[in-house]
Design a protein around this motif. Structure first.
Motif, mmCIF file in Angstrom:
data_model
loop_
_atom_site.group_PDB
_atom_site.id
_atom_site.type_symbol
_atom_site.label_atom_id
_atom_site.label_comp_id
_atom_site.label_asym_id
_atom_site.label_seq_id
_atom_site.Cartn_x
_atom_site.Cartn_y
_atom_site.Cartn_z
ATOM 1 N N ASP A 103 -17.066 34.337 -11.423
ATOM 2 C CA ASP A 103 -18.335 33.622 -11.254
ATOM 3 C C ASP A 103 -18.138 32.115 -11.385
ATOM 4 O OD1 ASP A 103 -19.766 35.934 -10.817
ATOM 5 O OD2 ASP A 103 -20.725 35.964 -12.796
ATOM 6 N N ASN A 104 -17.299 31.709 -12.326
ATOM 7 C CA ASN A 104 -17.054 30.281 -12.515
ATOM 8 C C ASN A 104 -16.343 29.673 -11.320
ATOM 9 O OD1 ASN A 104 -18.367 29.972 -14.971
ATOM 10 N ND2 ASN A 104 -16.546 30.542 -16.136
ATOM 11 N N ILE A 105 -15.398 30.402 -10.747
ATOM 12 C CA ILE A 105 -14.705 29.927 -9.542
ATOM 13 C C ILE A 105 -15.699 29.803 -8.392
ATOM 14 C CG2 ILE A 105 -13.001 30.563 -7.780
ATOM 15 C CD1 ILE A 105 -11.363 31.829 -10.146
ATOM 16 N N ALA A 106 -16.527 30.822 -8.227
ATOM 17 C CA ALA A 106 -17.530 30.800 -7.158
ATOM 18 C C ALA A 106 -18.535 29.672 -7.380
ATOM 19 C CB ALA A 106 -18.243 32.143 -7.079
ATOM 20 N N LEU A 107 -18.915 29.420 -8.621
ATOM 21 C CA LEU A 107 -19.858 28.346 -8.928
ATOM 22 C C LEU A 107 -19.252 26.988 -8.609
ATOM 23 C CD1 LEU A 107 -22.580 27.429 -10.002
ATOM 24 C CD2 LEU A 107 -21.628 27.568 -12.331
ATOM 25 N N HIS A 108 -17.993 26.798 -8.950
ATOM 26 C CA HIS A 108 -17.307 25.539 -8.636
ATOM 27 C C HIS A 108 -17.309 25.310 -7.128
ATOM 28 C CE1 HIS A 108 -14.020 22.675 -8.045
ATOM 29 N NE2 HIS A 108 -14.278 22.272 -9.285
ATOM 30 N N LYS A 109 -16.965 26.319 -6.368
ATOM 31 C CA LYS A 109 -16.937 26.206 -4.906
ATOM 32 C C LYS A 109 -18.345 25.947 -4.350
ATOM 33 C CE LYS A 109 -12.808 29.002 -4.273
ATOM 34 N NZ LYS A 109 -11.937 27.905 -3.992
ATOM 35 N N ALA A 110 -19.358 26.570 -4.931
ATOM 36 C CA ALA A 110 -20.736 26.355 -4.482
ATOM 37 C C ALA A 110 -21.177 24.920 -4.747
ATOM 38 C CB ALA A 110 -21.673 27.351 -5.172
ATOM 39 N N VAL A 111 -20.777 24.380 -5.890
ATOM 40 C CA VAL A 111 -21.106 22.979 -6.202
ATOM 41 C C VAL A 111 -20.432 22.054 -5.201
ATOM 42 C CG1 VAL A 111 -20.728 21.118 -7.877
ATOM 43 C CG2 VAL A 111 -21.600 23.336 -8.641
ATOM 44 N N MET A 112 -19.161 22.285 -4.931
ATOM 45 C CA MET A 112 -18.443 21.440 -3.974
ATOM 46 C C MET A 112 -19.070 21.537 -2.582
ATOM 47 S SD MET A 112 -16.186 19.668 -5.415
ATOM 48 C CE MET A 112 -15.964 19.578 -7.171
ATOM 49 N N GLN A 113 -19.467 22.742 -2.176
ATOM 50 C CA GLN A 113 -20.106 22.908 -0.875
ATOM 51 C C GLN A 113 -21.444 22.172 -0.828
ATOM 52 O OE1 GLN A 113 -18.842 24.471 2.043
ATOM 53 N NE2 GLN A 113 -20.537 23.203 2.760
ATOM 54 N N LYS A 114 -22.210 22.260 -1.895
ATOM 55 C CA LYS A 114 -23.514 21.588 -1.948
ATOM 56 C C LYS A 114 -23.326 20.069 -1.920
ATOM 57 C CE LYS A 114 -28.042 21.889 -2.875
ATOM 58 N NZ LYS A 114 -29.037 22.559 -2.090
ATOM 59 N N LEU A 115 -22.289 19.564 -2.577
ATOM 60 C CA LEU A 115 -21.995 18.131 -2.512
ATOM 61 C C LEU A 115 -21.652 17.723 -1.085
ATOM 62 C CD1 LEU A 115 -19.905 17.742 -5.792
ATOM 63 C CD2 LEU A 115 -22.182 16.747 -5.339
ATOM 64 N N ALA A 116 -20.868 18.561 -0.404
ATOM 65 C CA ALA A 116 -20.523 18.288 1.000
ATOM 66 C C ALA A 116 -21.776 18.318 1.871
ATOM 67 C CB ALA A 116 -19.495 19.294 1.503
ATOM 68 N N ASP A 117 -22.659 19.254 1.617
ATOM 69 C CA ASP A 117 -23.904 19.368 2.387
ATOM 70 C C ASP A 117 -24.832 18.177 2.176
ATOM 71 O OD1 ASP A 117 -22.967 21.851 3.208
ATOM 72 O OD2 ASP A 117 -24.297 22.992 1.881
ATOM 73 N N ASN A 118 -24.635 17.471 1.070
ATOM 74 C CA ASN A 118 -25.503 16.349 0.725
ATOM 75 C C ASN A 118 -24.824 14.997 0.909
ATOM 76 O OD1 ASN A 118 -28.235 17.252 -0.514
ATOM 77 N ND2 ASN A 118 -26.725 18.741 -1.204
ATOM 78 N N GLY A 119 -23.874 14.931 1.834
ATOM 79 C CA GLY A 119 -23.271 13.642 2.168
ATOM 80 C C GLY A 119 -21.959 13.344 1.486
ATOM 81 N N GLY A 120 -21.378 14.332 0.837
ATOM 82 C CA GLY A 120 -20.100 14.119 0.181
ATOM 83 C C GLY A 120 -18.936 14.500 1.082
ATOM 84 N N LYS A 121 -17.870 13.746 0.970
ATOM 85 C CA LYS A 121 -16.632 14.075 1.680
ATOM 86 C C LYS A 121 -15.779 14.855 0.680
ATOM 87 C CE LYS A 121 -12.505 11.850 3.384
ATOM 88 N NZ LYS A 121 -11.787 10.598 3.287
ATOM 89 N N VAL A 122 -15.677 16.155 0.928
ATOM 90 C CA VAL A 122 -14.971 17.054 0.010
ATOM 91 C C VAL A 122 -13.809 17.679 0.774
ATOM 92 C CG1 VAL A 122 -15.178 19.088 -1.473
ATOM 93 C CG2 VAL A 122 -17.140 17.553 -1.189
ATOM 94 N N PRO A 123 -12.583 17.570 0.256
ATOM 95 C CA PRO A 123 -11.435 18.166 0.945
ATOM 96 C C PRO A 123 -11.577 19.680 1.058
ATOM 97 C CG PRO A 123 -10.711 16.827 -0.923
ATOM 98 C CD PRO A 123 -12.200 16.901 -0.985
ATOM 99 N N ALA A 124 -11.025 20.222 2.121
ATOM 100 C CA ALA A 124 -11.124 21.661 2.405
ATOM 101 C C ALA A 124 -10.586 22.511 1.252
ATOM 102 C CB ALA A 124 -10.382 21.998 3.699
ATOM 103 N N ASP A 125 -9.542 22.053 0.571
ATOM 104 C CA ASP A 125 -8.977 22.866 -0.504
ATOM 105 C C ASP A 125 -9.913 22.993 -1.709
ATOM 106 O OD1 ASP A 125 -8.459 20.107 -1.085
ATOM 107 O OD2 ASP A 125 -6.867 20.682 -2.483
ATOM 108 N N LEU A 126 -10.927 22.144 -1.810
ATOM 109 C CA LEU A 126 -11.904 22.273 -2.874
ATOM 110 C C LEU A 126 -13.098 23.125 -2.436
ATOM 111 C CD1 LEU A 126 -11.970 18.665 -4.378
ATOM 112 C CD2 LEU A 126 -10.677 20.664 -5.160
ATOM 113 N N LEU A 127 -13.167 23.419 -1.158
ATOM 114 C CA LEU A 127 -14.285 24.202 -0.640
ATOM 115 C C LEU A 127 -13.958 25.689 -0.516
ATOM 116 C CD1 LEU A 127 -15.532 21.800 2.161
ATOM 117 C CD2 LEU A 127 -16.606 22.255 -0.040
ATOM 118 N N ASP A 128 -12.688 26.036 -0.283
ATOM 119 C CA ASP A 128 -12.370 27.459 -0.105
ATOM 120 C C ASP A 128 -11.349 27.948 -1.070
ATOM 121 O OD1 ASP A 128 -9.863 26.557 1.157
ATOM 122 O OD2 ASP A 128 -11.056 26.298 2.941
#
Length: 128
Positions: A103-128
């Motif tokens: 759950d913690n891993i999934a939550l971290h990835k969800a946060v990174m995805q939400k940051l990307a969705d809101n104008g953040g440049k997030v590297p692919a390795d932090l998203l998947d």
């Protein structure tokens, strides 16, 4: 303020603090000239480099923020308690958060995805 808003503001605000303030208009210029000049079109806001901002914030700290939601929250000054992580998970659409490693891993990835969705440049390795 929501937990995600605190995360967003800590990361995105970090960049804004480093940006210089715009110079004031020249007060000696004639008013008519200022009004007659066309205003430049606003420049599109560049994406915030999430990894760079967090890496800068993490200097000198022994935190594994790239994979740990607990360390990410600690880094930006948000209480990483189970209750806050559960609230964050709920904000992001996970109503079955139990606090497990998965759950913690999934939550971290969800946060990174939400940051990307809101104008953040997030590297692919932090998203998947």
């Amino acid at each position: 303020m929501s937990i995600f808003s605190k995360i967003h503001d800590a990361i995105f605000g970090h960049k804004a603090q480093a940006a210089p303030a715009p110079a004031p208009a020249d007060a000696s210029a004639p008013q008519a000239t200022q009004q007659a000049s066309p205003q430049p079109a606003p420049t599109p806001q560049q994406p915030v480099d999430v990894e760079a901002n967090l890496s800068e914030m993490a200097q000198g700290k022994n935190l594994n923020w790239k994979t740990s939601i607990v360390d990410l929250l600690k880094l930006i000054g948000v209480d990483p308690s189970y209750e806050n992580r559960k609230e964050l998970a709920t904000e992001l659409g996970d109503t079955n958060y139990s606090g497990s490693a998965e759950d913690n891993i999934a939550l971290h990835k969800a946060v990174m995805q939400k940051l990307a969705d809101n104008g953040g440049k997030v590297p692919a390795d932090l998203l998947d």
